[in-house]
Design an enzyme around this catalytic site. Structure first.
Site, short mmCIF file in Angstrom:
data_model
loop_
_atom_site.label_atom_id
_atom_site.label_comp_id
_atom_site.label_asym_id
_atom_site.label_seq_id
_atom_site.Cartn_x
_atom_site.Cartn_y
_atom_site.Cartn_z
N ARG A 59 36.89 40.64 47.28
CA ARG A 59 36.59 39.35 47.88
C ARG A 59 37.79 39.02 48.76
NH1 ARG A 59 35.03 34.96 43.32
NH2 ARG A 59 36.49 33.73 44.50
N ARG A 112 37.80 19.50 42.77
CA ARG A 112 39.08 20.19 42.96
C ARG A 112 40.17 19.21 43.39
NH1 ARG A 112 36.91 25.43 42.82
NH2 ARG A 112 38.08 26.97 43.94
N ARG A 134 39.95 43.34 40.67
CA ARG A 134 38.55 42.91 40.75
C ARG A 134 37.91 43.34 42.07
NH1 ARG A 134 36.67 36.70 39.72
NH2 ARG A 134 37.60 36.25 41.74
N LYS A 191 37.54 31.08 34.60
CA LYS A 191 36.56 29.98 34.57
C LYS A 191 35.13 30.51 34.58
CE LYS A 191 38.10 27.64 38.03
NZ LYS A 191 37.44 27.76 39.26
N ARG A 237 45.98 30.30 46.85
CA ARG A 237 45.02 29.54 46.04
C ARG A 237 45.69 28.98 44.80
NH1 ARG A 237 40.38 33.45 44.80
NH2 ARG A 237 39.14 31.67 44.23
P1 AMP Z 1 35.91 29.54 43.39
O1 AMP Z 1 34.95 30.68 43.27
O2 AMP Z 1 35.52 28.35 42.55
O3 AMP Z 1 37.33 29.95 43.18
O4 AMP Z 1 35.82 29.01 44.92
C1 AMP Z 1 36.06 29.90 46.00
C2 AMP Z 1 36.47 29.10 47.23
O5 AMP Z 1 35.40 28.19 47.60
C3 AMP Z 1 37.69 28.22 47.06
O6 AMP Z 1 38.90 28.93 47.26
C4 AMP Z 1 37.45 27.18 48.16
O7 AMP Z 1 37.74 27.72 49.44
C5 AMP Z 1 35.95 26.96 48.08
N1 AMP Z 1 35.60 25.88 47.11
C6 AMP Z 1 34.91 26.01 45.94
N2 AMP Z 1 34.78 24.81 45.31
C7 AMP Z 1 35.41 23.91 46.11
C8 AMP Z 1 35.65 22.51 46.02
N3 AMP Z 1 35.24 21.79 44.96
N4 AMP Z 1 36.32 21.91 47.04
C9 AMP Z 1 36.75 22.60 48.11
N5 AMP Z 1 36.59 23.93 48.25
C10 AMP Z 1 35.92 24.59 47.27
#
Ligand code: AMP
Length: 208
Positions: A149, A82, A116, A8, A160
């Site tokens: 990370r 999400r 990564r 993404k 996840r």
């Molecule tokens: P990402 O980089 O988009 O994969 O987001 C990393 C982490 O941030 C996710 O695993 C969640 O813990 C949190 N996060 C990001 N966006 C959201 C969202 N829209 N709702 C809830 N948690 C989020």
């Protein structure tokens, strides 16, 4: 939309180069709050570390704040909404015209995540398989140590992906039922292959 680690972010970066749009990534905003140890960061940290979703109220607040600074712009939302509940809330203050849905096989994602590594202070990211640092384990610019990370660790990636799969179907159903919203799905393993298709679709469908 797309599974965590499914490219993404990579696709979003390319879109920003090719179109006049601005991106908001809730994941990136949360990560900088965590690094800066802000009250939001402190609240979000344990969720992010465990690969769990941060409470809707927290994410909605940071999204609204960010949107306020970008009025009138065409926005690419990366990582939001999400959940169907977030999507319902979003409807009250933001109009979604198109959903780009990326479908990448989970075994490809798990393998990619293990490669990564990141320089936490700057956000510089390396992939040991195709974009390795000059010296293994060290950032090219500062020479500081690279880290994984916490949410890229194998067991967290799995959690996840499970979370994502559970939310995906109702979320897609929400957008398919939303008037004026187009949902387009792109399948593949490589962002470099998927991206030209996304770009062609957006160029042909929208005046961006
Ligand atoms: P990402 O980089 O988009 O994969 O987001 C990393 C982490 O941030 C996710 O695993 C969640 O813990 C949190 N996060 C990001 N966006 C959201 C969202 N829209 N709702 C809830 N948690 C989020």
């Amino acid at each position: 939309m797309g599974a965590p680690g499914g490219g993404k972010g990579t696709i979003a970066k390319k879109l920003l180069k090719d179109f006049k749009i601005t991106a908001i990534s809730t994941g990136n905003i949360l990560r900088s709050h965590i690094i800066d140890k802000t009250p939001i960061g402190k609240e979000a940290e344990s969720y992010v570390k465990d690969g769990k979703l941060v409470p809707d109220s927290v994410v909605l607040n940071i999204l609204k704040q960010e949107l306020d600074t970008k009025k009138g712009e065409t926005i690419l939302l990366d990582g939001f909404p999400r959940t169907p509940a977030q999507a319902e809330k979003l409807k009250e203050f933001f109009s979604v015209d198109v959903v780009v849905n990326l479908e990448v096989p989970h075994d490809v994602i798990a393998d990619r995540m293990s490669q990564r590594w990141i320089h936490m202070a700057s956000g510089r990211t390396y992939a040991y398989d195709y974009n390795p640092p000059k010296v293994k384990g060290l950032d090219d610019v500062t020479g500081e140590e690279l880290e994984q990370r916490p949410d890229d660790k194998a067991e967290v990636v799995k959690a996840r992906l499970v979370t994502y799969e559970a939310q995906k179907t109702p979320l897609l159903a929400h957008f398919r039922a939303l008037e004026g919203c187009t949902v387009e799905t792109f399948k593949g393993s490589e962002s470099n292959v998927i991206y030209p298709e996304v770009k062609a679709f957006l160029s042909n469908t929208f005046q961006l």
